[in-house]
Enzyme design. Structure first.
Site: not given
Ligand code: NAD
Length: 368
Positions: A142, A225
């Site tokens: 970010y 994941d």
């Protein structure tokens, strides 16, 4: 010795409504537990824009830097959607997080037994769940450079960069290990070391810090994941999960929803220790300003109340009192007190925001 100091920034929408219930609880601790706080108040978000033309004044920023903890309600609302990006209410919150360098974001996912039916997962999967996600908050994709949208040949390319330094990983890892020692003594670190170099470095640094300083804590690693899958399959296998900014954003939202309502979810954002040894800290409910119910007395104040419980534990060394407050919320829920967000049955009259706050105070009284 002076009292611990607390800056309250109630903000917008339901922020001031839920904060009013926390103020009652702060008064209760002063009256009944002789635990006094020096409380000051300020404006943030749209409320600050309306008064000063900016979502956070320099004076309020300075006040935040000089207190033991900041407690924030929520910011934002449709009225401010038209404002320039630089003065949008959310910029006030982002400035606080950035200038206080709050790199460790703690998002507990705790399922109170009385609300286990509210989860979209089976009751036995979530009942009694108590995990903590520690998300790195000030670096990663970010913030990494280069970023932007550029022209390449005859098409546009969107670019963001995942970047972590060793010291950024080390400090959030320490924060997770410290927390684990106060809880179930287990940390699971999540990254994508199988496909990302930043993930390889993340895994290496977490392992090094563990071996050098926290070998008493159980450490495991998981690809993010696979971690997402395990969170939905059997979340109770985890105690503390530490992960980067992007994966933490996704995993903490997923974990939060295991527990039912947004109105129940607290958070803490911690920075480096100050001169008094306490970390810089900002506590806030996960929810926003809920403009759809603002001003109607319908908001659930529990997320904000539980955020104050986190402040008691992590900023004020009052773990026993934090346990007392959390137990009071649990008792109120077990007794069947429900704000509208915790009700499926339209035939039942919901408790108002202040009904819920008063019920928590009554449960605190009963705990003495
Ligand atoms: P929201 O969290 O405000 O509301 C989402 C839904 O949950 C709404 O239906 C709302 O009524 C309900 N809800 C939220 N908190 C509740 C509570 N305590 N009790 C009962 N119901 C509750 O998210 P949104 O609608 O996407 O955003 C509204 C505004 O809040 C926007 O301006 C957004 O930018 C802002 N926002 C601020 C923060 C923050 O201050 N940290 C976080 C998220 C969104």
């Amino acid at each position: 010795m002076s009292n611990p100091s607390l800056l309250i920034l109630a903000g917008d929408g339901i922020g001031p409504e839920v904060m009013a219930e926390v103020q009652k609880i702060i008064t209760w601790y002063g009256d009944k537990r002789d635990l006094q706080f020096d409380v000051s108040e300020g404006l943030v978000g749209g409320a600050s824009y309306d008064a000063h033309g900016t979502p956070l004044t320099d004076e309020t920023m300075e006040a935040a830097q000089n207190v033991d903890a900041v407690l924030l309600g929520a910011v934002g609302g449709p009225k401010y959607d038209v404002l320039d990006f630089s003065v949008k209410p959310e910029r006030g919150l982002l400035r606080l997080r950035k200038e206080m360098d709050l790199f460790s974001n703690l998002r507990p996912a705790q399922c109170f037994d009385a609300l286990a039916d509210f989860s979209s997962l089976k009751k036995d999967v979530v009942a009694g769940l108590d995990i903590m996600i520690v998300r790195e908050l000030t670096s990663g994709i970010y913030f990494g450079e280069p970023r932007g949208i550029i022209e390449e040949g005859n098409e546009r390319v969107g670019i963001n960069t995942q970047r972590y330094t060793e010291s950024e990983i080390a400090r959030v890892a320490r924060s997770a290990f410290e927390l684990a020692r106060k809880r179930g003594n287990k940390v699971c670190s999540m990254e994508k070391a199988n496909v990302m170099e930043s993930g390889i470095l993340w895994r290496d640094v977490v392992t090094e810090i563990h071996e050098a300083e926290y070998s008493d804590v159980e450490l495991s690693h998981m690809y993010a994941d696979a971690g997402a899958m395990q969170l939905c399959r059997w979340p109770k296998q985890f105690d503390v999960i530490v992960t980067d900014n992007l994966f933490g954003d996704l995993l903490s939202d997923a974990a939060a929803m295991l527990t039912g309502s947004l109105g129940m979810l607290p958070s803490a954002s911690l920075g480096a220790p100050m001169a008094n040894g306490r970390p810089k800290a900002l506590y806030e409910p996960v929810h926003g300003s809920a403009p759809d119910i603002a001003g109607e007395g319908k908001a659930n104040p529990c997320a904000c109340i539980l955020s104050f419980a986190m402040a008691l534990r992590y900023s004020f060394d009052q773990g026993t009192e934090a346990d007392r407050l959390e137990a009071a919320v649990e008792k109120v829920l077990a007794d069947g007190v429900r704000t509208a967000d915790l009700l499926n049955d339209e035939g039942v009259t919901p408790a108002s925001t202040s009904d819920m706050g008063n019920a928590v105070i009554a449960a605190l009284d009963a705990s003495l």
